[in-house]
Design a protein around this motif. Structure first.
Motif, short mmCIF file in Angstrom:
data_model
loop_
_atom_site.label_atom_id
_atom_site.label_comp_id
_atom_site.label_asym_id
_atom_site.label_seq_id
_atom_site.Cartn_x
_atom_site.Cartn_y
_atom_site.Cartn_z
N MET A 176 0.84 -1.20 0.00
CA MET A 176 0.00 0.00 0.00
C MET A 176 0.88 1.27 0.00
N LEU A 177 1.93 1.26 0.80
CA LEU A 177 2.85 2.39 0.85
C LEU A 177 3.58 2.55 -0.49
N GLN A 178 3.95 1.42 -1.09
CA GLN A 178 4.57 1.44 -2.43
C GLN A 178 3.67 2.14 -3.43
N ASN A 179 2.38 1.76 -3.43
CA ASN A 179 1.41 2.35 -4.36
C ASN A 179 1.24 3.84 -4.12
N LYS A 180 1.20 4.26 -2.85
CA LYS A 180 1.05 5.69 -2.53
C LYS A 180 2.27 6.47 -3.02
N LEU A 181 3.46 5.93 -2.78
CA LEU A 181 4.69 6.59 -3.22
C LEU A 181 4.75 6.65 -4.75
N ASP A 182 4.35 5.57 -5.40
CA ASP A 182 4.32 5.57 -6.87
C ASP A 182 3.30 6.57 -7.38
N GLY A 183 2.19 6.73 -6.67
CA GLY A 183 1.14 7.67 -7.07
C GLY A 183 1.60 9.12 -7.00
N ILE A 184 2.55 9.41 -6.15
CA ILE A 184 3.05 10.78 -6.01
C ILE A 184 3.94 11.16 -7.19
N ARG A 185 4.40 10.18 -7.94
CA ARG A 185 5.24 10.46 -9.12
C ARG A 185 4.57 11.45 -10.07
N LYS A 186 3.25 11.39 -10.18
CA LYS A 186 2.54 12.25 -11.13
C LYS A 186 2.74 13.73 -10.81
N HIS A 187 3.09 14.04 -9.56
CA HIS A 187 3.31 15.43 -9.16
C HIS A 187 4.74 15.90 -9.47
N PHE A 188 5.61 14.97 -9.81
CA PHE A 188 6.99 15.30 -10.13
C PHE A 188 7.27 14.81 -11.55
N SER A 189 8.07 13.78 -11.68
CA SER A 189 8.36 13.21 -12.99
C SER A 189 8.04 11.73 -12.94
N ASP A 190 7.28 11.27 -13.91
CA ASP A 190 6.91 9.85 -13.95
C ASP A 190 8.13 8.95 -14.07
N LYS A 191 9.26 9.51 -14.52
CA LYS A 191 10.46 8.71 -14.73
C LYS A 191 11.27 8.52 -13.44
N ASP A 192 10.99 9.34 -12.44
CA ASP A 192 11.75 9.27 -11.19
C ASP A 192 11.51 7.95 -10.47
N VAL A 193 12.57 7.45 -9.87
CA VAL A 193 12.44 6.27 -9.02
C VAL A 193 11.92 6.72 -7.66
N ARG A 194 11.48 5.76 -6.85
CA ARG A 194 10.86 6.11 -5.56
C ARG A 194 11.73 7.01 -4.71
N LYS A 195 13.02 6.74 -4.63
CA LYS A 195 13.90 7.55 -3.79
C LYS A 195 13.91 8.99 -4.26
N GLU A 196 13.98 9.22 -5.57
CA GLU A 196 13.98 10.59 -6.10
C GLU A 196 12.66 11.29 -5.83
N VAL A 197 11.56 10.56 -5.97
CA VAL A 197 10.24 11.13 -5.70
C VAL A 197 10.16 11.55 -4.24
N LEU A 198 10.57 10.67 -3.33
CA LEU A 198 10.54 10.97 -1.90
C LEU A 198 11.46 12.14 -1.58
N ASP A 199 12.67 12.14 -2.15
CA ASP A 199 13.61 13.24 -1.92
C ASP A 199 13.04 14.57 -2.41
#
Length: 194
Positions: free
Chosen positions: A120-143
């Motif tokens: 569930m946390l994976q999905n939420k973190l992946d969902g936040i990609r749309k606010h940054f860059s879809d190409k970013d990996v989870r660590k980059e999105v979180l950072d």
């Protein structure tokens, strides 16, 4: 009869800080910010009157202060997109830990480790990609998200050595914002008493 109000010595510093869209939180790790909080808390009424004269509304939250403006600065569509972002951010952190809020301390690495075992946390973190860059990996999105939250004064880096962040009292603003959204359930209208 003319009303005289006493303006604190650090009014310019308060204005410089708040006019950037930042929050002054009582639990800041920065002693100067905590001092500004105390000054505002002691002279809230006088500062409110003073700032109102130049078009700013000094707002008091739960252990934080911020400016709001009386004139519209962004479009409705931009506000809605920003609200979606804040909903996703709060949802992610509350999925990580339900107690996440003012005073909470965390390391981003802990969230990534938890995301590896919590789908569930994976999905939420992946969902936040749309606010940054879809190409970013989870660590980059979180950072990127943590960098933005720090820049907006919702988080502060408390310990650079072990990369520990502290959640500021201004986090209450985000929670209050989300709680204020009323969703009308029209399915209740379809139910007619017999």
């Amino acid at each position: 009869m003319e009303l005289t109000i006493r303006i604190p010595d650090h009014t310019a510093a308060i204005f410089d800080y708040l006019q950037k869209g930042l929050f002054i939180s009582s639990n800041s790790t920065n002693e100067d910010v905590r001092d500004l909080y105390d000054i505002i808390d002691d002279d809230f009424e006088a500062l409110s009157i003073y700032f109102a004269q130049i078009g700013y509304t000094l707002e008091r939250g739960n252990e934080y202060f911020y400016f709001s403006r009386t004139e519209p600065r962004v479009t409705l569509e931009q506000k809605i997109l920003r609200a979606y972002y804040w909903i996703d951010v709060l949802d992610l952190f509350k999925t990580y830990d339900e107690t996440f809020g003012p005073g909470y301390r965390f390391q981003p690495e802990q969230i990534l480790v938890e995301a590896n075992i919590n789908v569930m946390l994976q999905n939420k973190l992946d969902g936040i990609r749309k606010h940054f860059s879809d190409k970013d990996v989870r660590k980059e999105v979180l950072d990127n998200m943590i960098r933005q939250l720090t820049r907006d004064s919702f988080l502060e880096l408390e310990n650079e050595k072990n990369n520990t962040y502290k959640v500021m009292s201004s986090w209450n603003y985000l929670e209050r914002l989300i709680e204020s959204i009323n969703i009308y359930d029209d399915s209740q209208d379809d139910e007619k008493p017999e």
